[in-house]
Design an enzyme around this catalytic site. Structure first.
Site, PDB file in Angstrom:
ATOM      1  N   LYS A   1       5.386  -2.262   8.266  1.00 16.93           N
ATOM      2  CA  LYS A   1       6.446  -1.490   7.623  1.00 16.93           C
ATOM      3  C   LYS A   1       7.696  -2.362   7.574  1.00 16.93           C
ATOM      4  O   LYS A   1       8.213  -2.793   8.602  1.00 16.93           O
ATOM      5  CB  LYS A   1       6.718  -0.211   8.419  1.00 16.93           C
ATOM      6  CG  LYS A   1       7.807   0.654   7.838  1.00 16.93           C
ATOM      7  CD  LYS A   1       7.961   1.926   8.665  1.00 16.93           C
ATOM      8  CE  LYS A   1       9.077   2.809   8.123  1.00 16.93           C
ATOM      9  NZ  LYS A   1       9.225   4.036   8.940  1.00 16.93           N
TER      10      LYS A   1
ATOM     11  N   ILE B   1       0.817  -1.221   0.000  1.00 15.71           N
ATOM     12  CA  ILE B   1       0.000   0.000   0.000  1.00 15.71           C
ATOM     13  C   ILE B   1       0.847   1.266   0.000  1.00 15.71           C
ATOM     14  O   ILE B   1       0.317   2.373  -0.094  1.00 15.71           O
ATOM     15  CB  ILE B   1      -0.957   0.033   1.205  1.00 15.71           C
ATOM     16  CG1 ILE B   1      -0.174  -0.028   2.524  1.00 15.71           C
ATOM     17  CG2 ILE B   1      -1.994  -1.054   1.112  1.00 15.71           C
ATOM     18  CD1 ILE B   1      -1.049   0.156   3.755  1.00 15.71           C
TER      19      ILE B   1
ATOM     20  N   ASP C   1       9.504  15.081  11.687  1.00 14.22           N
ATOM     21  CA  ASP C   1       9.044  14.908  10.305  1.00 14.22           C
ATOM     22  C   ASP C   1       7.525  14.955  10.251  1.00 14.22           C
ATOM     23  O   ASP C   1       6.882  14.104   9.636  1.00 14.22           O
ATOM     24  CB  ASP C   1       9.568  13.585   9.733  1.00 14.22           C
ATOM     25  CG  ASP C   1       9.485  13.546   8.212  1.00 14.22           C
ATOM     26  OD1 ASP C   1       9.349  14.626   7.598  1.00 14.22           O
ATOM     27  OD2 ASP C   1       9.540  12.446   7.631  1.00 14.22           O
TER      28      ASP C   1
ATOM     29  N   SER D   1      12.703   4.415   3.386  1.00 15.06           N
ATOM     30  CA  SER D   1      13.280   3.398   4.257  1.00 15.06           C
ATOM     31  C   SER D   1      12.617   2.036   4.108  1.00 15.06           C
ATOM     32  O   SER D   1      12.931   1.127   4.861  1.00 15.06           O
ATOM     33  CB  SER D   1      13.174   3.848   5.721  1.00 15.06           C
ATOM     34  OG  SER D   1      11.835   4.084   6.071  1.00 15.06           O
ATOM     35  N   GLY D   2      11.718   1.867   3.161  1.00 13.23           N
ATOM     36  CA  GLY D   2      11.128   0.557   2.986  1.00 13.23           C
ATOM     37  C   GLY D   2       9.725   0.613   2.415  1.00 13.23           C
ATOM     38  O   GLY D   2       9.279   1.641   1.900  1.00 13.23           O
ATOM     39  N   LYS D   3       9.018  -0.523   2.527  1.00  9.84           N
ATOM     40  CA  LYS D   3       7.666  -0.647   1.996  1.00  9.84           C
ATOM     41  C   LYS D   3       6.671  -0.857   3.129  1.00  9.84           C
ATOM     42  O   LYS D   3       7.033  -1.297   4.215  1.00  9.84           O
ATOM     43  CB  LYS D   3       7.602  -1.834   1.021  1.00  9.84           C
ATOM     44  CG  LYS D   3       8.506  -1.701  -0.190  1.00  9.84           C
ATOM     45  CD  LYS D   3       8.403  -2.928  -1.090  1.00  9.84           C
ATOM     46  CE  LYS D   3       9.297  -2.779  -2.321  1.00  9.84           C
ATOM     47  NZ  LYS D   3       9.201  -3.974  -3.198  1.00  9.84           N
ATOM     48  N   VAL D   4       5.404  -0.546   2.860  1.00  9.95           N
ATOM     49  CA  VAL D   4       4.331  -0.715   3.834  1.00  9.95           C
ATOM     50  C   VAL D   4       3.266  -1.614   3.219  1.00  9.95           C
ATOM     51  O   VAL D   4       2.840  -1.400   2.067  1.00  9.95           O
ATOM     52  CB  VAL D   4       3.709   0.636   4.244  1.00  9.95           C
ATOM     53  CG1 VAL D   4       2.616   0.414   5.283  1.00  9.95           C
ATOM     54  CG2 VAL D   4       4.781   1.568   4.806  1.00  9.95           C
TER      55      VAL D   4
ATOM     56  N   GLY E   1       8.475   4.142   0.855  1.00 10.39           N
ATOM     57  CA  GLY E   1       9.170   5.366   1.190  1.00 10.39           C
ATOM     58  C   GLY E   1      10.661   5.153   1.132  1.00 10.39           C
ATOM     59  O   GLY E   1      11.145   4.125   0.613  1.00 10.39           O
TER      60      GLY E   1
END
Length: 1016
Positions: free
Chosen positions: A724, A701, A833, A706-709, A704
């Site tokens: 994550k 879904i 952030d 730093s990785g996938k979600v 980013g």
């Protein structure tokens, strides 16, 4: 003297022998009690893991006693009667054996991080009279059998997370003198039985915003001994009981920030002991002047209501009045002349009303006036001449009126003066000469007037903010400027001429310098002496010539540079490419040559317009392409071409082979769940295998840096979680490891309804997984900026329109989460952030702050933390973050301000105009006096919500002030947002956020101290 007879002597010896066993038994019991108490205390020390602050708790000898273990221990008759563990950062639960100290009268565990439900272990303290559990993390409900502590005189449960109803059993604690229940999460009712506490002197129910709307029970008026009643901001509704005037002992009444309506009971003003009243931010009405003559008040504060009509002339009869606060109402007409003659008046605060006419000329002549605040009205004429007649005036706040004439001459001898804010008027003439050097002067804000004269060589050593733009000041910038201590110097759009003196670059504390639209000539200073703090530099629209100094590129924190519309020439120094500029404009000059390569991207397309001699090496900069050196013609021989093709084929085969072996090794390494380490932070209803099997492309879904979600189903009933996945790469390994540890450390230790819940983490050598609760409506930016919504959203959710009430609800929720992080976590947490894509929404559009990979724990509240690198996202980054490595929580306030601007305008954070990001665009929109309504999102702009949207838009501007110290805290932001949706408030008048702000944070103890309102 008579000699004792043998018979009497014998009698004495017999008595001594008879009572000796009793004395021995008593001594033995006493020694036994002391041994027992010492054992309990040493057990407590061990339970607390022997913290350093208890290092003096060591077993006593024949010459010492545990009663010497002060200040934590208090003894009476060699027995422990008081235990005080205050502000010691304890994070455990209350020990169950605490009441093995049988004679305890006092327990104070305030200002710690004790957690769990109310400890019923206290019920074993049968003599307990004083219990203070405030400023901790207790939750759950207060027990229904709280009256099992019948001797309690002081009960303080404030600043915790207790929820549910306040139990009626509290009304049976007949010995209570002090009951503090402020700032909890109560979401039920308030029992009228509290009115049965006949001995009660202090009652605080303030800041319980989730209480079911309730009326003040009529039997509260039976509290005849009550001196202080604080119910600020706790959803109190309805009318005040007419019998409120029967509370004869009442001295301080604070019912502000509620939804009260009806009239103010006349009997209230007849109370002889009542000296301070706070009723602002309600909808109360009534003719106060009918009862004001009966008052013996020194302070009247009925600000923030809907009171209209003229200010009652009878106020002029209150000869003992020291403070009159009528701000944020609808008072109209002129200020009565009699008020100006009050002999003891020190504070006069009527800002944000509809007052008109001229001010009484006698203000300050008959009383030692200290504060004079009349901003946000329609006043005309001159400011009173005698405001500083007695030399006591500290603040003069009169901005946004129609005042004319010169500033009062008494300001020239006013050594007590600290702030002068008179911008947006029609004032003229010169500044009283002595005012510039008033020793305590801190701020002078006089923009948008018709003031004239020249700047002095010397200014007050404490003056940090001088804003005089849009006036008619003239002359040179004095060379004495090097002795100034300014942080902000804004003198744009005046008539200054001459050259820019080299001495101007010697101000070490200067953060913002604006001298645009003057008549300055000559070269820019060739050498920068000390602009190490300079963040904003604007010399645009002058007549400057010559080259751009290369030294500007060495300024460590410069983020905004505007030199446009001058006559600058030469090349752009390559050193400017070192700057991290969010606002950069060199347009309309005579510059030539190639622009630094760092500026060859679309973000700077508007930075170089109308410079015919400039060029770039790529078309992305939208400049002409620089002439390149002609290439030497050469031909690659067929032999070389064949060699290259052969090497290419061999390398491709080698890459395929390596990929095959790497994939096979991966599957061997990951085919068993046993290789994964699970760390759970709550009870789980799924296994690791369920999570791993759900990490497929069909469940992806988002992705980013730093990785996938993934959205992973965990059972047959349709429950899902968000996962994550952080995959370790050699180049990113250290950074991702730090992000992972930061997020786990923070999210596993904090709990809040508006912060995303971390359920567990799953890790192995080459991969790490974070499993969160799933937020059905995903991130705010997907709704706000019309990003394509995922197909797996439910139909009912898919068609929901994000109207203004929903947006305000989201803003409040996100503010609650950030406020908790900044003010209630120990140590505080800075997110670093904050942005709309990191605000998740559940099925009811409740906001959840997410993605703590960049967050840092602050060592102490207010103490600066060190950042390893510049963090954040373009458009959301606070100006001070561009280069500095030292930040505090105000960077989150700035980013949240951008989110508020997104919510109100519908624009994206980097979508201001061709030159600016959203925050800068919004600031210019207001500075240029454009209608606020023109900035709002047309898709949701409805007349009934216009005032609320304008107030939140202004709040967004307030949060994005360039100076961190000028921004509000998140606690203040939350309070302002909570006010925005309430009726009866002049929301169209809160543009300076001159609305009352909550000054006390949750980590402060006293409330209702009579000074909770500030005029920003």
């Amino acid at each position: 003297m008579t000699k004792p007879t043998p018979t009497s002597s014998l009698h004495t010896h017999l008595c001594f022998l008879l009572f000796l066993p009793l004395l021995l038994i008593s001594h033995a019991n006493s020694q036994s009690l002391q041994d027992q108490e010492q054992a309990v205390l040493l057990k407590l020390k061990s339970y607390l893991q022997s913290p350093p602050f208890l290092s003096h708790w060591i077993p006593s000898t024949s010459n010492t006693s545990h009663c010497s273990w002060q200040p934590e221990i208090t003894c009476t008759n060699n027995s422990v009667t008081g235990l005080s563990l205050v502000h010691t950062n304890i994070t455990l639960s209350v020990p169950p054996f605490i009441c093995d100290l049988k004679n305890l009268i006092l327990i104070d565990l305030s200002y710690n991080n004790f957690a769990g439900e109310f400890p019923k272990a206290f019920y074993n303290c049968s003599k307990l009279q004083y219990l203070n559990l405030s400023q901790n993390s207790f939750d759950g409900k207060i027990p229904e059998d709280i009256d099992s502590l019948p001797l309690l005189q002081h009960l303080d449960l404030g600043a915790n997370y207790f929820s549910g109803d306040i139990p009626a059993a509290i009304g049976r604690l007949q010995e209570l003198r002090n009951l503090q229940l402020y700032m909890n999460n109560f979401n039920g009712s308030v029992p009228p039985e509290i009115g049965n506490l006949s001995n009660l002197k202090n009652l605080s129910l303030s800041f319980n915003t989730e209480l079911v709307p309730w009326n003040l029970p009529s039997n509260f008026t039976k509290l005849k001994n009550l001196k202080n009643l604080y119910i600020r901001g706790s959803n109190l509704t309805g009318e005040l009981p007419g019998t409120l005037g029967e509370m004869a002992a009442l001295e301080h009444l604070d019912l502000a920030y509620n939804s009260l309506n009806g009239t103010i009971p006349s009997g209230l003003f007849l109370l002889k002991n009542l000296s301070i009243i706070y009723l602002f931010n309600n909808s109360l009405s009534g003719n106060v002047s009918q009862v004001v003559e009966a008052l013996n008040l020194s302070i009247i504060d009925i600000s923030g209501n809907d009171l209209t009509g003229p200010i009652p002339k009878d106020y002029g009869n209150l000869t003992k009045l020291t403070e009159l606060a009528l701000f944020i109402n609808g008072f109209s007409d002129a200020v009565p002349a009699s008020i100006g003659r009050l002999p003891n008046l020190k504070q006069f605060r009527v800002f944000i009303n509809n007052l008109s006419g001229t001010l009484p000329p006698d203000f300050g002549r008959y009383s030692k006036l200290e504060g004079f605040e009349v901003s946000g009205n329609r006043l005309t004429g001159k400011l009173p001449d005698h405001l500083c007649y007695w030399g006591k005036l500290s603040t003069l706040v009169a901005y946004e009126n129609n005042l004319t004439g010169e500033l009062p001459s008494s300001l020239g001898n006013c050594t007590s003066l600290t702030r002068v804010k008179v911008y947006h008027n029609g004032l003229s003439g010169t500044i009283p000469s002595g005012m510039w050097t008033a020793p305590n002067l801190d701020q002078v804000l006089m923009s948008n007037n018709f003031l004239t004269g020249e700047l002095p060589e010397k200014l007050s050593p404490n003056l940090t903010r001088l804003e005089i733009r849009n006036n008619r000041f003239s002359g040179n910038i004095p060379t004495g400027v090097s002795s100034w201590n300014l942080k902000v110097f804004d003198a744009g759009n005046n008539l200054f001429n001459g050259t820019i003196p080299q001495e101007l670059t010697a101000l070490p504390s200067l953060i913002s310098l604006s001298l645009e639209q003057n008549q300055l000539t000559g070269f820019l200073p060739s050498e920068i002496i000390s602009w190490n703090s300079l963040n904003t530099l604007n010399f645009s629209r002058n007549q400057l010539s010559g080259p751009i100094p290369a030294g500007l590129g060495l300024l460590p924190v410069l983020t905004a540079l505007d030199l446009s519309e001058n006559q600058l020439s030469g090349q752009i120094p390559a050193q400017l490419g070192n700057l991290k500029l969010s606002n950069f404009n060199l347009s309309s000059n005579h510059l030539s040559g190639k622009i630094p390569i760092e500026f060859e991207n679309s973000a700077y397309n508007g930075s170089f317009l109308d410079n015919q001699g400039l060029c770039a090496t790529s078309p992305s900069a939208k400049l002409s392409i620089c002439n390149s050196q002609p290439r030497k013609s050469s031909k690659i021989s067929s032999t070389y071409l064949a060699l290259i093709l052969t090497l290419g084929i061999l390398l491709s085969l080698l890459a395929l082979s390596l990929s095959f072996f790497m994939v096979r090794a991966y599957w061997k390494r990951n085919r068993s769940d046993s290789d994964w380490k699970l760390t759970a932070f709550q009870r789980l209803n799924f296994r690791v295998s369920k999570i791993l099997s759900g990490l497929t492309e069909s469940n992806l879904i988002g992705r980013g840096g730093s990785g996938k979600v993934y959205c992973v189903p965990i059972n047959r009933t349709g429950d899902v979680v968000a996962v994550k996945k952080i995959w370790k790469d050699k180049k990113l390994e250290e950074r991702l490891e730090k992000e992972f540890l930061a997020e786990v450390k923070i999210l596993s230790s904090i709990r809040h309804a508006n912060i995303v819940k971390l359920m567990c983490c799953i890790s192995k050598d080459n991969s790490k997984l974070l499993v969160y609760e799933y937020s059905e409506n995903r991130s705010l930016d997907r709704w706000l900026h019309k990003i394509n919504r995922p197909s797996n959203l439910s139909r009912s959710v898919h068609h929901v329109v994000l109207n203004w009430p929903k947006r305000l609800h989201i803003a409040v929720g996100a503010a609650r989460g950030l406020s908790y992080m900044h003010h209630d976590c120990v140590p505080p947490v800075v997110h670093r952030d904050v942005k709309s894509s990191n605000i998740l929404l559940d099925s009811d559009f409740n906001a959840k702050i997410a993605d703590f990979g960049l967050a840092k724990l602050l060592v102490k509240q207010g103490e600066l933390a060190t950042m390893s690198a510049v963090a954040g996202s373009f458009g959301y980054i606070a100006p001070e973050c561009a280069h500095t490595i030292r930040v505090n929580e105000k960077i989150d306030v700035y980013s949240f301000g951008v989110v508020l601007l997104e919510l109100t305008t519908g624009r994206e954070a980097n979508d201001g105009d061709e030159h600016t990001a959203l925050a800068e665009w919004a600031w210019h929109h207001v500075q240029e006096d454009n209608p606020l309504a023109d900035a709002l999102d047309k898709d949701i702009k409805e007349p009934c919500y216009l005032d609320e949207m304008c107030s939140v838009f202004r709040l967004g501007i307030y949060c994005t002030e360039k100076l961190p110290s000028a921004r509000p805290s998140m606690k203040e932001v939350l309070q302002i947002l909570l006010r925005c949706g309430r009726p009866g408030v002049h929301r169209e008048k809160t543009d300076y956020v001159g609305a009352p702000l909550l000054k006390n944070s949750k980590r402060e103890h006293e409330y209702g101290d009579g000074s909770l309102v500030t005029n920003v």
